[in-house]
Design a protein around this motif. Structure first.
Motif, PDB file in Angstrom:
ATOM      1  N   ASN A   1       1.040  -1.370   0.135  1.00  0.00           N
ATOM      2  CA  ASN A   1      -0.104   0.403  -0.038  1.00  0.00           C
ATOM      3  C   ASN A   1       0.746   1.020  -0.051  1.00  0.00           C
ATOM      4  O   ASN A   1       1.863   1.042   0.551  1.00  0.00           O
ATOM      5  CB  ASN A   1      -1.034  -0.278   1.396  1.00  0.00           C
ATOM      6  N   LYS A   2      -0.019   2.487  -0.405  1.00  0.00           N
ATOM      7  CA  LYS A   2       0.461   3.813  -0.119  1.00  0.00           C
ATOM      8  C   LYS A   2       1.810   3.751   0.619  1.00  0.00           C
ATOM      9  O   LYS A   2       2.986   4.090   1.401  1.00  0.00           O
ATOM     10  CB  LYS A   2      -0.076   4.650  -0.959  1.00  0.00           C
ATOM     11  N   ILE A   3       1.000   3.910   1.403  1.00  0.00           N
ATOM     12  CA  ILE A   3       1.928   4.524   3.124  1.00  0.00           C
ATOM     13  C   ILE A   3       2.675   3.748   3.543  1.00  0.00           C
ATOM     14  O   ILE A   3       3.992   3.589   4.089  1.00  0.00           O
ATOM     15  CB  ILE A   3       0.785   4.238   4.589  1.00  0.00           C
TER      16      ILE A   3
ATOM     17  N   ALA B   1       4.871   1.710   1.499  1.00  0.00           N
ATOM     18  CA  ALA B   1       5.782   2.340   0.122  1.00  0.00           C
ATOM     19  C   ALA B   1       6.809   4.007   0.805  1.00  0.00           C
ATOM     20  O   ALA B   1       7.854   3.871   0.426  1.00  0.00           O
ATOM     21  CB  ALA B   1       5.288   2.717  -1.081  1.00  0.00           C
ATOM     22  N   LEU B   2       5.587   4.558   0.860  1.00  0.00           N
ATOM     23  CA  LEU B   2       6.184   5.696   1.293  1.00  0.00           C
ATOM     24  C   LEU B   2       7.136   5.437   2.812  1.00  0.00           C
ATOM     25  O   LEU B   2       8.383   6.243   2.897  1.00  0.00           O
ATOM     26  CB  LEU B   2       5.033   7.071   2.050  1.00  0.00           C
TER      27      LEU B   2
ATOM     28  N   GLN C   1      10.141   4.460   1.369  1.00  0.00           N
ATOM     29  CA  GLN C   1      10.835   4.986   1.026  1.00  0.00           C
ATOM     30  C   GLN C   1      12.184   6.129   1.971  1.00  0.00           C
ATOM     31  O   GLN C   1      12.660   6.470   1.637  1.00  0.00           O
ATOM     32  CB  GLN C   1      10.356   5.985   0.380  1.00  0.00           C
TER      33      GLN C   1
END
Length: 111
Positions: free
Chosen positions: A2-4, A6-7, A10
């Protein structure tokens, strides 16, 4: 992923890159320190920056260990940590530049 998550990943990766940059600067400062005598205040500053680096590395390690369900916490803390590491790297680069420049001047004056 999910985006969270992945962030969060990062921010951790970027923090690791900043930490590696700081480590490279520390290695250069150590070489400069061995090659020539440094001022006591510069020596103290370098030791303090090494201690800060070590503390931040522990924080990064703690973020890596958080389980995926803490993704928003990792994002929030990762963003802060990345900024601190980036700032520390810039400050350390300035200090290293001053140490190396000071050493050049001392070397030139000795000739």
């Amino acid at each position: 992923m999910n985006k969270i998550a992945a962030l969060a990943e990062q921010y951790i990766h970027e923090s690791e890159l900043h930490l590696a940059h700081i480590d490279a600067l520390i290695a250069r400062a150590d070489k400069a320190r061995v090659a020539r005598e440094t001022a006591t205040d510069t020596e103290a500053l370098l030791k303090r920056m090494q201690a800060d680096r070590d503390r931040l590395a522990q924080e990064l390690d703690g973020l890596r260990r958080l389980p995926p369900e803490h993704g928003t916490d990792v994002v929030r803390e990762g963003e802060k940590l990345k900024g601190v590491l980036e700032t520390l790297g810039l400050q350390f680069g300035k200090v290293l530049g001053a140490v190396l420049e000071n050493g050049k001047r001392k070397g030139s004056a000795a000739r």
